[in-house]
Design a protein around this motif. Structure first.
Motif, PDB file in Angstrom:
ATOM      1  N   ARG A  77       0.854  -1.188   0.000  1.00  0.00           N
ATOM      2  CA  ARG A  77       0.000   0.000   0.000  1.00  0.00           C
ATOM      3  C   ARG A  77       0.885   1.232   0.000  1.00  0.00           C
ATOM      4  O   ARG A  77       1.506   1.555   1.000  1.00  0.00           O
ATOM      5  CB  ARG A  77      -0.915   0.029   1.227  1.00  0.00           C
ATOM      6  N   LYS A  99      -4.988   2.778   1.878  1.00  0.00           N
ATOM      7  CA  LYS A  99      -6.145   1.945   2.201  1.00  0.00           C
ATOM      8  C   LYS A  99      -7.026   2.680   3.192  1.00  0.00           C
ATOM      9  O   LYS A  99      -6.545   3.253   4.160  1.00  0.00           O
ATOM     10  CB  LYS A  99      -5.646   0.629   2.818  1.00  0.00           C
ATOM     11  N   LYS A 127      -9.516   2.202   6.124  1.00  0.00           N
ATOM     12  CA  LYS A 127      -9.764   1.118   7.060  1.00  0.00           C
ATOM     13  C   LYS A 127     -10.536   1.665   8.257  1.00  0.00           C
ATOM     14  O   LYS A 127     -10.249   2.754   8.742  1.00  0.00           O
ATOM     15  CB  LYS A 127      -8.420   0.537   7.527  1.00  0.00           C
TER      16      LYS A 127
END
Length: 83
Positions: A39, A45, A47
């Protein structure tokens, strides 16, 4: 616990379960995280906070400017704190 930019967290759910990630930003109930390896900073990302376990380690802002320093810091952290 409050999450802060630069803090290292461990994923508790998803494909990245057990990976150590660095928080890039806090957006309400969501976190933007990256690890500098799978990533990258240009594609972080999203989350949920409930899906990560916080650590007490916080990276300096200078380390969050490119992928390689983040990756190196996470590797050093994982070497000191194995599962």
């Amino acid at each position: 616990m409050d999450f802060v930019k630069g803090q290292l967290v461990r994923s508790k759910a998803g494909r990245d379960k057990t990976r150590t990630l660095a928080i890039l930003a806090v957006d309400g109930p969501m976190l933007l995280v990256a690890d500098g390896d799978l990533r990258k900073l240009d594609n972080p990302k999203r989350k949920k906070k409930q899906h990560v376990a916080p650590t007490t380690t916080v990276l300096e802002n200078e380390l969050l400017k490119s992928d390689q320093p983040i990756s190196d810091a996470i590797k050093a952290y994982d070497a000191e704190h194995p599962f």
